[in-house]
Design an enzyme around this catalytic site. Structure first.
Site, PDB file in Angstrom:
ATOM      1  N   CYS A 161      38.810  -3.298 -48.959  1.00 35.38           N
ATOM      2  CA  CYS A 161      37.890  -2.179 -48.752  1.00 35.38           C
ATOM      3  C   CYS A 161      36.943  -2.530 -47.599  1.00 35.38           C
ATOM      4  CB  CYS A 161      37.103  -1.878 -50.035  1.00 35.38           C
ATOM      5  SG  CYS A 161      35.852  -3.122 -50.458  1.00 35.38           S
ATOM      6  N   ILE A 179      36.325  -8.130 -60.684  1.00 36.62           N
ATOM      7  CA  ILE A 179      35.574  -8.206 -61.931  1.00 36.62           C
ATOM      8  C   ILE A 179      34.770  -6.916 -62.043  1.00 36.62           C
ATOM      9  CG2 ILE A 179      33.832  -9.469 -63.245  1.00 36.62           C
ATOM     10  CD1 ILE A 179      34.587 -11.931 -61.437  1.00 36.62           C
ATOM     11  N   ASN A 197      32.515  -3.835 -64.106  1.00 37.50           N
ATOM     12  CA  ASN A 197      31.328  -3.779 -64.933  1.00 37.50           C
ATOM     13  C   ASN A 197      31.178  -2.343 -65.420  1.00 37.50           C
ATOM     14  OD1 ASN A 197      28.263  -3.468 -65.362  1.00 37.50           O
ATOM     15  ND2 ASN A 197      28.529  -5.673 -65.105  1.00 37.50           N
ATOM     16  N   ALA A 198      30.644  -2.159 -66.615  1.00 38.14           N
ATOM     17  CA  ALA A 198      30.434  -0.810 -67.137  1.00 38.14           C
ATOM     18  C   ALA A 198      29.537   0.007 -66.211  1.00 38.14           C
ATOM     19  CB  ALA A 198      29.841  -0.860 -68.537  1.00 38.14           C
ATOM     20  N   SER A 199      28.647  -0.669 -65.498  1.00 35.39           N
ATOM     21  CA  SER A 199      27.865  -0.024 -64.441  1.00 35.39           C
ATOM     22  C   SER A 199      28.691  -0.204 -63.171  1.00 35.39           C
ATOM     23  CB  SER A 199      26.498  -0.697 -64.306  1.00 35.39           C
ATOM     24  OG  SER A 199      25.786  -0.143 -63.232  1.00 35.39           O
ATOM     25  N   GLU A 248      38.298 -10.098 -53.048  1.00 32.60           N
ATOM     26  CA  GLU A 248      38.032 -10.807 -51.795  1.00 32.60           C
ATOM     27  C   GLU A 248      36.614 -11.368 -51.780  1.00 32.60           C
ATOM     28  OE1 GLU A 248      40.396  -7.017 -50.684  1.00 32.60           O
ATOM     29  OE2 GLU A 248      39.069  -7.696 -52.287  1.00 32.60           O
TER      30      GLU A 248
END
Length: 134
Positions: free
Chosen positions: A87, A43, A45-47, A55
Site C-alpha cells: 500500500c 496485525i 485491530n478492532a479499531s 511490510e
C-alpha cells in the site's frame, strides 16, 4: 534460488497473520545485502485504523535489530486474485529503509498465480525521504 526463498519466507509469515476482520493474511520478507531476511505479517485491530501492515512490521523488526542498510529485495504475498503490491504507506516506509542504504530494492508482488517484479522506485516515483529534509 534466493528469490524463491524470499517469497517462501513471505508466504510463511502470512501464516502468522492476525487478520480476523478482513480474513486477508499478508506476509512480507525483506532481504539485505548480507543475506539477512526479516519477515512480518499483518496485525489487525478492532479499531481498524490501528492495524499494522506486514511490510511495516518487517521494517520495524529490522530497525529494532539494527538492520538498516543494504535492502536488496522485498516480497509481499496475500490471498487476492491478483499479485498484491505494498500500500502507499508501506511504500513510503520501505523507501525510508532503502534510502538509509542508498538502494532501490526489487519488490516481488506475489499472488496465487503470478509474481510481478518491480523496483520500489517504480511503485513510489519522486519519493519523499531523508534527503528531502536537507
Amino acid at each position: 534460488m534466493q528469490d524463491d526463498e524470499l517469497i517462501e519466507a513471505a508466504q510463511a509469515a502470512a501464516g502468522q497473520s492476525y487478520s480476523p476482520y478482513s480474513r486477508f493474511p499478508v506476509g512480507a520478507a525483506l532481504r539485505f545485502a548480507d543475506g539477512t531476511i526479516v519477515t512480518g505479517t499483518n496485525i489487525e485491530n478492532a479499531s481498524y485504523g490501528l492495524a499494522l501492515c506486514a511490510e511495516t512490521v518487517a521494517v520495524a523488526k529490522a530497525m529494532d535489530a539494527g538492520v538498516r542498510g543494504g535492502l536488496e529485495a522485498v516480497a509481499v504475498t496475500g490471498p487476492g486474485a491478483d499479485a498484491i503490491t505494498p500500500c502507499g504507506r508501506c511504500r513510503q516506509v520501505l523507501n525510508e529503509l532503502a534510502q538509509l542504504g542508498g538502494t532501490d530494492p526489487l519488490v516481488f508482488c506475489v499472488g496465487p498465480k503470478e509474481v510481478r517484479t518491480v523496483r520500489l522506485s517504480e511503485l513510489l516515483p519522486h519519493a519523499f525521504g531523508p534527503a528531502s529534509l536537507d
